[in-house]
Design a protein around this motif. Sequence first.
Motif, PDB file in Angstrom:
ATOM      1  N   ALA A 159       0.814  -1.215   0.000  1.00 41.57           N
ATOM      2  CA  ALA A 159       0.000   0.000   0.000  1.00 41.57           C
ATOM      3  C   ALA A 159       0.849   1.268   0.000  1.00 41.57           C
ATOM      4  CB  ALA A 159      -0.922  -0.009   1.215  1.00 41.57           C
ATOM      5  N   LEU A 160       2.168   1.099  -0.089  1.00 41.01           N
ATOM      6  CA  LEU A 160       3.034   2.280   0.032  1.00 41.01           C
ATOM      7  C   LEU A 160       2.644   3.461  -0.860  1.00 41.01           C
ATOM      8  CD1 LEU A 160       6.740   1.265   0.716  1.00 41.01           C
ATOM      9  CD2 LEU A 160       5.209   2.676   2.088  1.00 41.01           C
ATOM     10  N   PRO A 161       2.307   3.234  -2.142  1.00 38.01           N
ATOM     11  CA  PRO A 161       1.940   4.407  -2.965  1.00 38.01           C
ATOM     12  C   PRO A 161       0.768   5.185  -2.363  1.00 38.01           C
ATOM     13  CG  PRO A 161       2.164   2.441  -4.335  1.00 38.01           C
ATOM     14  CD  PRO A 161       2.267   1.991  -2.908  1.00 38.01           C
ATOM     15  N   VAL A 162      -0.219   4.450  -1.855  1.00 33.43           N
ATOM     16  CA  VAL A 162      -1.375   5.109  -1.260  1.00 33.43           C
ATOM     17  C   VAL A 162      -0.982   5.836   0.024  1.00 33.43           C
ATOM     18  CG1 VAL A 162      -3.544   4.684  -0.031  1.00 33.43           C
ATOM     19  CG2 VAL A 162      -3.144   3.622  -2.246  1.00 33.43           C
ATOM     20  N   LEU A 163      -0.205   5.151   0.863  1.00 40.82           N
ATOM     21  CA  LEU A 163       0.151   5.751   2.156  1.00 40.82           C
ATOM     22  C   LEU A 163       1.046   6.973   1.967  1.00 40.82           C
ATOM     23  CD1 LEU A 163       0.647   2.521   4.277  1.00 40.82           C
ATOM     24  CD2 LEU A 163      -1.380   3.962   4.041  1.00 40.82           C
ATOM     25  N   ARG A 164       1.950   6.889   0.973  1.00 35.98           N
ATOM     26  CA  ARG A 164       2.800   8.062   0.691  1.00 35.98           C
ATOM     27  C   ARG A 164       1.940   9.228   0.203  1.00 35.98           C
ATOM     28  NH1 ARG A 164       7.327   4.899  -2.052  1.00 35.98           N
ATOM     29  NH2 ARG A 164       8.712   4.390  -0.319  1.00 35.98           N
ATOM     30  N   GLY A 165       0.966   8.895  -0.639  1.00 37.02           N
ATOM     31  CA  GLY A 165       0.063   9.944  -1.144  1.00 37.02           C
ATOM     32  C   GLY A 165      -0.726  10.583  -0.021  1.00 37.02           C
ATOM     33  N   LEU A 166      -1.196   9.729   0.898  1.00 36.98           N
ATOM     34  CA  LEU A 166      -1.962  10.247   2.032  1.00 36.98           C
ATOM     35  C   LEU A 166      -1.088  11.155   2.885  1.00 36.98           C
ATOM     36  CD1 LEU A 166      -4.570  10.218   3.755  1.00 36.98           C
ATOM     37  CD2 LEU A 166      -3.580   8.318   5.036  1.00 36.98           C
ATOM     38  N   LEU A 187      -7.997   9.748   2.256  1.00 31.93           N
ATOM     39  CA  LEU A 187      -7.551   8.397   1.948  1.00 31.93           C
ATOM     40  C   LEU A 187      -8.344   7.834   0.766  1.00 31.93           C
ATOM     41  CD1 LEU A 187      -5.624   6.182   2.902  1.00 31.93           C
ATOM     42  CD2 LEU A 187      -7.363   5.413   4.494  1.00 31.93           C
ATOM     43  N   ARG A 188      -9.665   8.042   0.793  1.00 35.15           N
ATOM     44  CA  ARG A 188     -10.492   7.555  -0.324  1.00 35.15           C
ATOM     45  C   ARG A 188     -10.134   8.268  -1.627  1.00 35.15           C
ATOM     46  NH1 ARG A 188     -14.123   7.526   3.833  1.00 35.15           N
ATOM     47  NH2 ARG A 188     -14.923   9.588   3.345  1.00 35.15           N
ATOM     48  N   THR A 189      -9.918   9.598  -1.538  1.00 34.03           N
ATOM     49  CA  THR A 189      -9.542  10.363  -2.732  1.00 34.03           C
ATOM     50  C   THR A 189      -8.220   9.845  -3.280  1.00 34.03           C
ATOM     51  OG1 THR A 189     -10.530  12.277  -1.655  1.00 34.03           O
ATOM     52  CG2 THR A 189      -9.250  12.708  -3.641  1.00 34.03           C
ATOM     53  N   GLU A 190      -7.298   9.575  -2.355  1.00 36.83           N
ATOM     54  CA  GLU A 190      -5.974   9.114  -2.746  1.00 36.83           C
ATOM     55  C   GLU A 190      -6.070   7.754  -3.452  1.00 36.83           C
ATOM     56  OE1 GLU A 190      -3.275  10.848  -2.498  1.00 36.83           O
ATOM     57  OE2 GLU A 190      -2.074   9.238  -3.363  1.00 36.83           O
ATOM     58  N   ILE A 191      -6.875   6.854  -2.888  1.00 34.20           N
ATOM     59  CA  ILE A 191      -6.993   5.511  -3.456  1.00 34.20           C
ATOM     60  C   ILE A 191      -7.629   5.567  -4.843  1.00 34.20           C
ATOM     61  CG2 ILE A 191      -8.242   3.307  -3.236  1.00 34.20           C
ATOM     62  CD1 ILE A 191      -7.634   3.420  -0.234  1.00 34.20           C
ATOM     63  N   SER A 192      -8.578   6.474  -5.030  1.00 33.08           N
ATOM     64  CA  SER A 192      -9.256   6.492  -6.323  1.00 33.08           C
ATOM     65  C   SER A 192      -8.546   7.391  -7.337  1.00 33.08           C
ATOM     66  CB  SER A 192     -10.711   6.947  -6.131  1.00 33.08           C
ATOM     67  OG  SER A 192     -10.733   8.237  -5.568  1.00 33.08           O
ATOM     68  N   SER A 193      -7.326   7.870  -6.980  1.00 29.03           N
ATOM     69  CA  SER A 193      -6.678   8.843  -7.862  1.00 29.03           C
ATOM     70  C   SER A 193      -5.959   8.206  -9.052  1.00 29.03           C
ATOM     71  CB  SER A 193      -5.701   9.704  -7.054  1.00 29.03           C
ATOM     72  OG  SER A 193      -4.618   8.916  -6.604  1.00 29.03           O
ATOM     73  N   SER A 194      -5.684   6.920  -9.007  1.00 28.74           N
ATOM     74  CA  SER A 194      -5.046   6.275 -10.167  1.00 28.74           C
ATOM     75  C   SER A 194      -5.307   4.770 -10.106  1.00 28.74           C
ATOM     76  CB  SER A 194      -3.531   6.528 -10.165  1.00 28.74           C
ATOM     77  OG  SER A 194      -2.916   5.747  -9.160  1.00 28.74           O
ATOM     78  N   TRP A 195      -5.097   4.083 -11.236  1.00 30.97           N
ATOM     79  CA  TRP A 195      -5.305   2.629 -11.252  1.00 30.97           C
ATOM     80  C   TRP A 195      -4.336   1.937 -10.322  1.00 30.97           C
ATOM     81  CZ3 TRP A 195      -9.391   0.166 -12.465  1.00 30.97           C
ATOM     82  CH2 TRP A 195     -10.295   0.734 -13.362  1.00 30.97           C
ATOM     83  N   LEU A 196      -3.090   2.402 -10.350  1.00 26.51           N
ATOM     84  CA  LEU A 196      -2.081   1.794  -9.476  1.00 26.51           C
ATOM     85  C   LEU A 196      -2.522   1.891  -8.015  1.00 26.51           C
ATOM     86  CD1 LEU A 196       0.740   0.617  -8.903  1.00 26.51           C
ATOM     87  CD2 LEU A 196       1.609   2.958  -8.817  1.00 26.51           C
ATOM     88  N   LYS A 197      -3.036   3.066  -7.665  1.00 19.78           N
ATOM     89  CA  LYS A 197      -3.426   3.266  -6.275  1.00 19.78           C
ATOM     90  C   LYS A 197      -4.695   2.500  -5.923  1.00 19.78           C
ATOM     91  CE  LYS A 197      -0.766   7.335  -5.420  1.00 19.78           C
ATOM     92  NZ  LYS A 197      -0.705   8.790  -5.283  1.00 19.78           N
ATOM     93  N   LYS A 198      -5.565   2.320  -6.932  1.00 20.70           N
ATOM     94  CA  LYS A 198      -6.758   1.508  -6.671  1.00 20.70           C
ATOM     95  C   LYS A 198      -6.353   0.078  -6.319  1.00 20.70           C
ATOM     96  CE  LYS A 198     -10.228   4.074  -9.206  1.00 20.70           C
ATOM     97  NZ  LYS A 198     -10.741   4.338 -10.540  1.00 20.70           N
ATOM     98  N   VAL A 199      -5.413  -0.453  -7.103  1.00 19.79           N
ATOM     99  CA  VAL A 199      -4.935  -1.821  -6.843  1.00 19.79           C
ATOM    100  C   VAL A 199      -4.223  -1.878  -5.495  1.00 19.79           C
ATOM    101  CG1 VAL A 199      -3.335  -3.608  -7.625  1.00 19.79           C
ATOM    102  CG2 VAL A 199      -4.732  -2.354  -9.288  1.00 19.79           C
TER     103      VAL A 199
END
Lengths: 340, 340
Positions: A269-276, B252-264
Amino acid sequence: MAQVTLAVDAMGGDAGLPVTVPAVAQLLQQDATVEVLMVGQPVPLAAALRDAGLAQHARVRVVPASDIVTMDDPVAVALRNKKDSSMRVAVNQLRDGQAQAVVSAGNTGALMAVSRFVLKTLPGIERPAICTAIPTRTGHCHMLDLGANVDSEAEHLLQFALMGAAVVRALDRIEAPRVALLNIGEEDIKGNDLIKQAAKLLQEHPALNYCGFIEGKGIFDGEADVVVCDGFVGNVALKTMEGTATMIGHMLRTEISSSWLKKVSGLLALPVLRGLKKRMDPERYNGASLLGLNGIVVKSHGGAGVSGFLAALEVAVREADRNVPALIGATLVNKSDGTA
Amino acid sequence: MAQVTLAVDAMGGDAGLPVTVPAVAQLLQQDATVEVLMVGQPVPLAAALRDAGLAQHARVRVVPASDIVTMDDPVAVALRNKKDSSMRVAVNQLRDGQAQAVVSAGNTGALMAVSRFVLKTLPGIERPAICTAIPTRTGHCHMLDLGANVDSEAEHLLQFALMGAAVVRALDRIEAPRVALLNIGEEDIKGNDLIKQAAKLLQEHPALNYCGFIEGKGIFDGEADVVVCDGFVGNVALKTMEGTATMIGHMLRTEISSSWLKKVSGLLALPVLRGLKKRMDPERYNGASLLGLNGIVVKSHGGAGVSGFLAALEVAVREADRNVPALIGATLVNKSDGTA
């Protein structure tokens, strides 16, 4: 963009030169017009500028100051015993017309007292206030006062509202900023006496787009551009935001380290956590304005890093570029006929 | 554990019966001794109890009440015009010795006013206060007042401190709870007049383990067991915590939905994110105590779900089991000789 000169308290903050000098270097690189007066102890300052490749920079000038206001110095000491501090000399530059804005990461109480003593307040302002941008779901709002005043009266809250609205008009280009009063939602009391009196003043003021009360959780909903409160309440709210965010970060780390599965899952989940982390980064919103003074004074968080101090420098440049004190002054002068 | 009977306002809260009845069903299942008086409109209440398999339960009794206090009812309406409301009748049960504690998710102002009118305050208490547990890094602390009082005086803050300490002694079995005053950290002012006066009173009180000021961000550090403040400030702080946590969830939700990589990446991180959600879940800390009354009244968040309402029921059972009002009373009576 008009030519802006910043006076920077190069020694202020927890770190001092290792933060202020690299931040100034970045600002000079990204902004081709800004000039900087670096105020501080000549020997260590010269060394730091040399290390950063700024020793001969055309838009940097050193202004010597022999003393430093520490983070723990009582206000009285900063004001009476440290007349040649980097903080005081930086503010003097502003008073003398050598700079259009001051930035310091030094202690807030001292910076406010020194600025108030040297610059004086704008006509019609009894108490300067501390204002900063707070992230919301839809962007940001500006909140004040964040700790310059306690035991505010209703008339002071009105002045905070007018100053906050002027800042938002200048920085965010919003013509009629929505101004809200921070209040509590309980039905039986609906606020203390101060809030009730202030609500009446804000409601009646012709130059304000007053939109009513807002609760602590509503600050982040994007329903107000300016959130007005007494400095005691505002400071508690701001620090509670910081504390909550830190606590959630702590919970996240505890959660990730709680099992092997979660450690692996946390890695993935690092990409997400870094983004957060980037979104939550308080450095992005660093730079609080001391409003109501004859001049622009921006306070950086004492513990800010280079990117945080840079953000504070950028706030100062924007406020200088749009001449926020003049706009606040105009709002106050015109308040009776509603033409502000 | 002593036998405890709860009087439950079955109709209160945003949802009413669909939340209160299943929560009571769970409580009865996990606690073999507790008895419950379900107070509400007989017809819908009987139907809800039947659906939950509680119609013939040996430890459930229905107490009829024809009216409901809505979430928007002004206090005056709840108090004067709705004398047969489920809230009022539940509090009456407590006064009449039929129950040892009341739980309601109805509106806070009304619940406080009705409880105060029916039960009266403990000797020595001028103003009841709202108190709840707040998560910290090391466990939790108790904070009060959270909105029952605005414009508190120093003597009131002292009473809040004594009540909070009694709760912590009873519920957390801490002999000398560390009591802190919520304050702001600016050097020049260090709090308003109220805080300065209150600090003196708390410092001098022989029965209190006063540990000084705490800032908004320090609440979560685990350095105090009881955090004392005026209800206006406390309510703003509590709502700001809620707002910040909601905002971070949104980021966190915005971050996760911001790209395909982050969705995965977000999908892979589900175990961690679910764990975080559970840790942050406000339902776990639901159940605020109205302290200082002749009896135990616990307020559930109006929007709480079944697990949240259950948490509030559990708070009531614990307080009844340890007889918190008697402990508060003893603290106040003994305050002069320091033997509390």
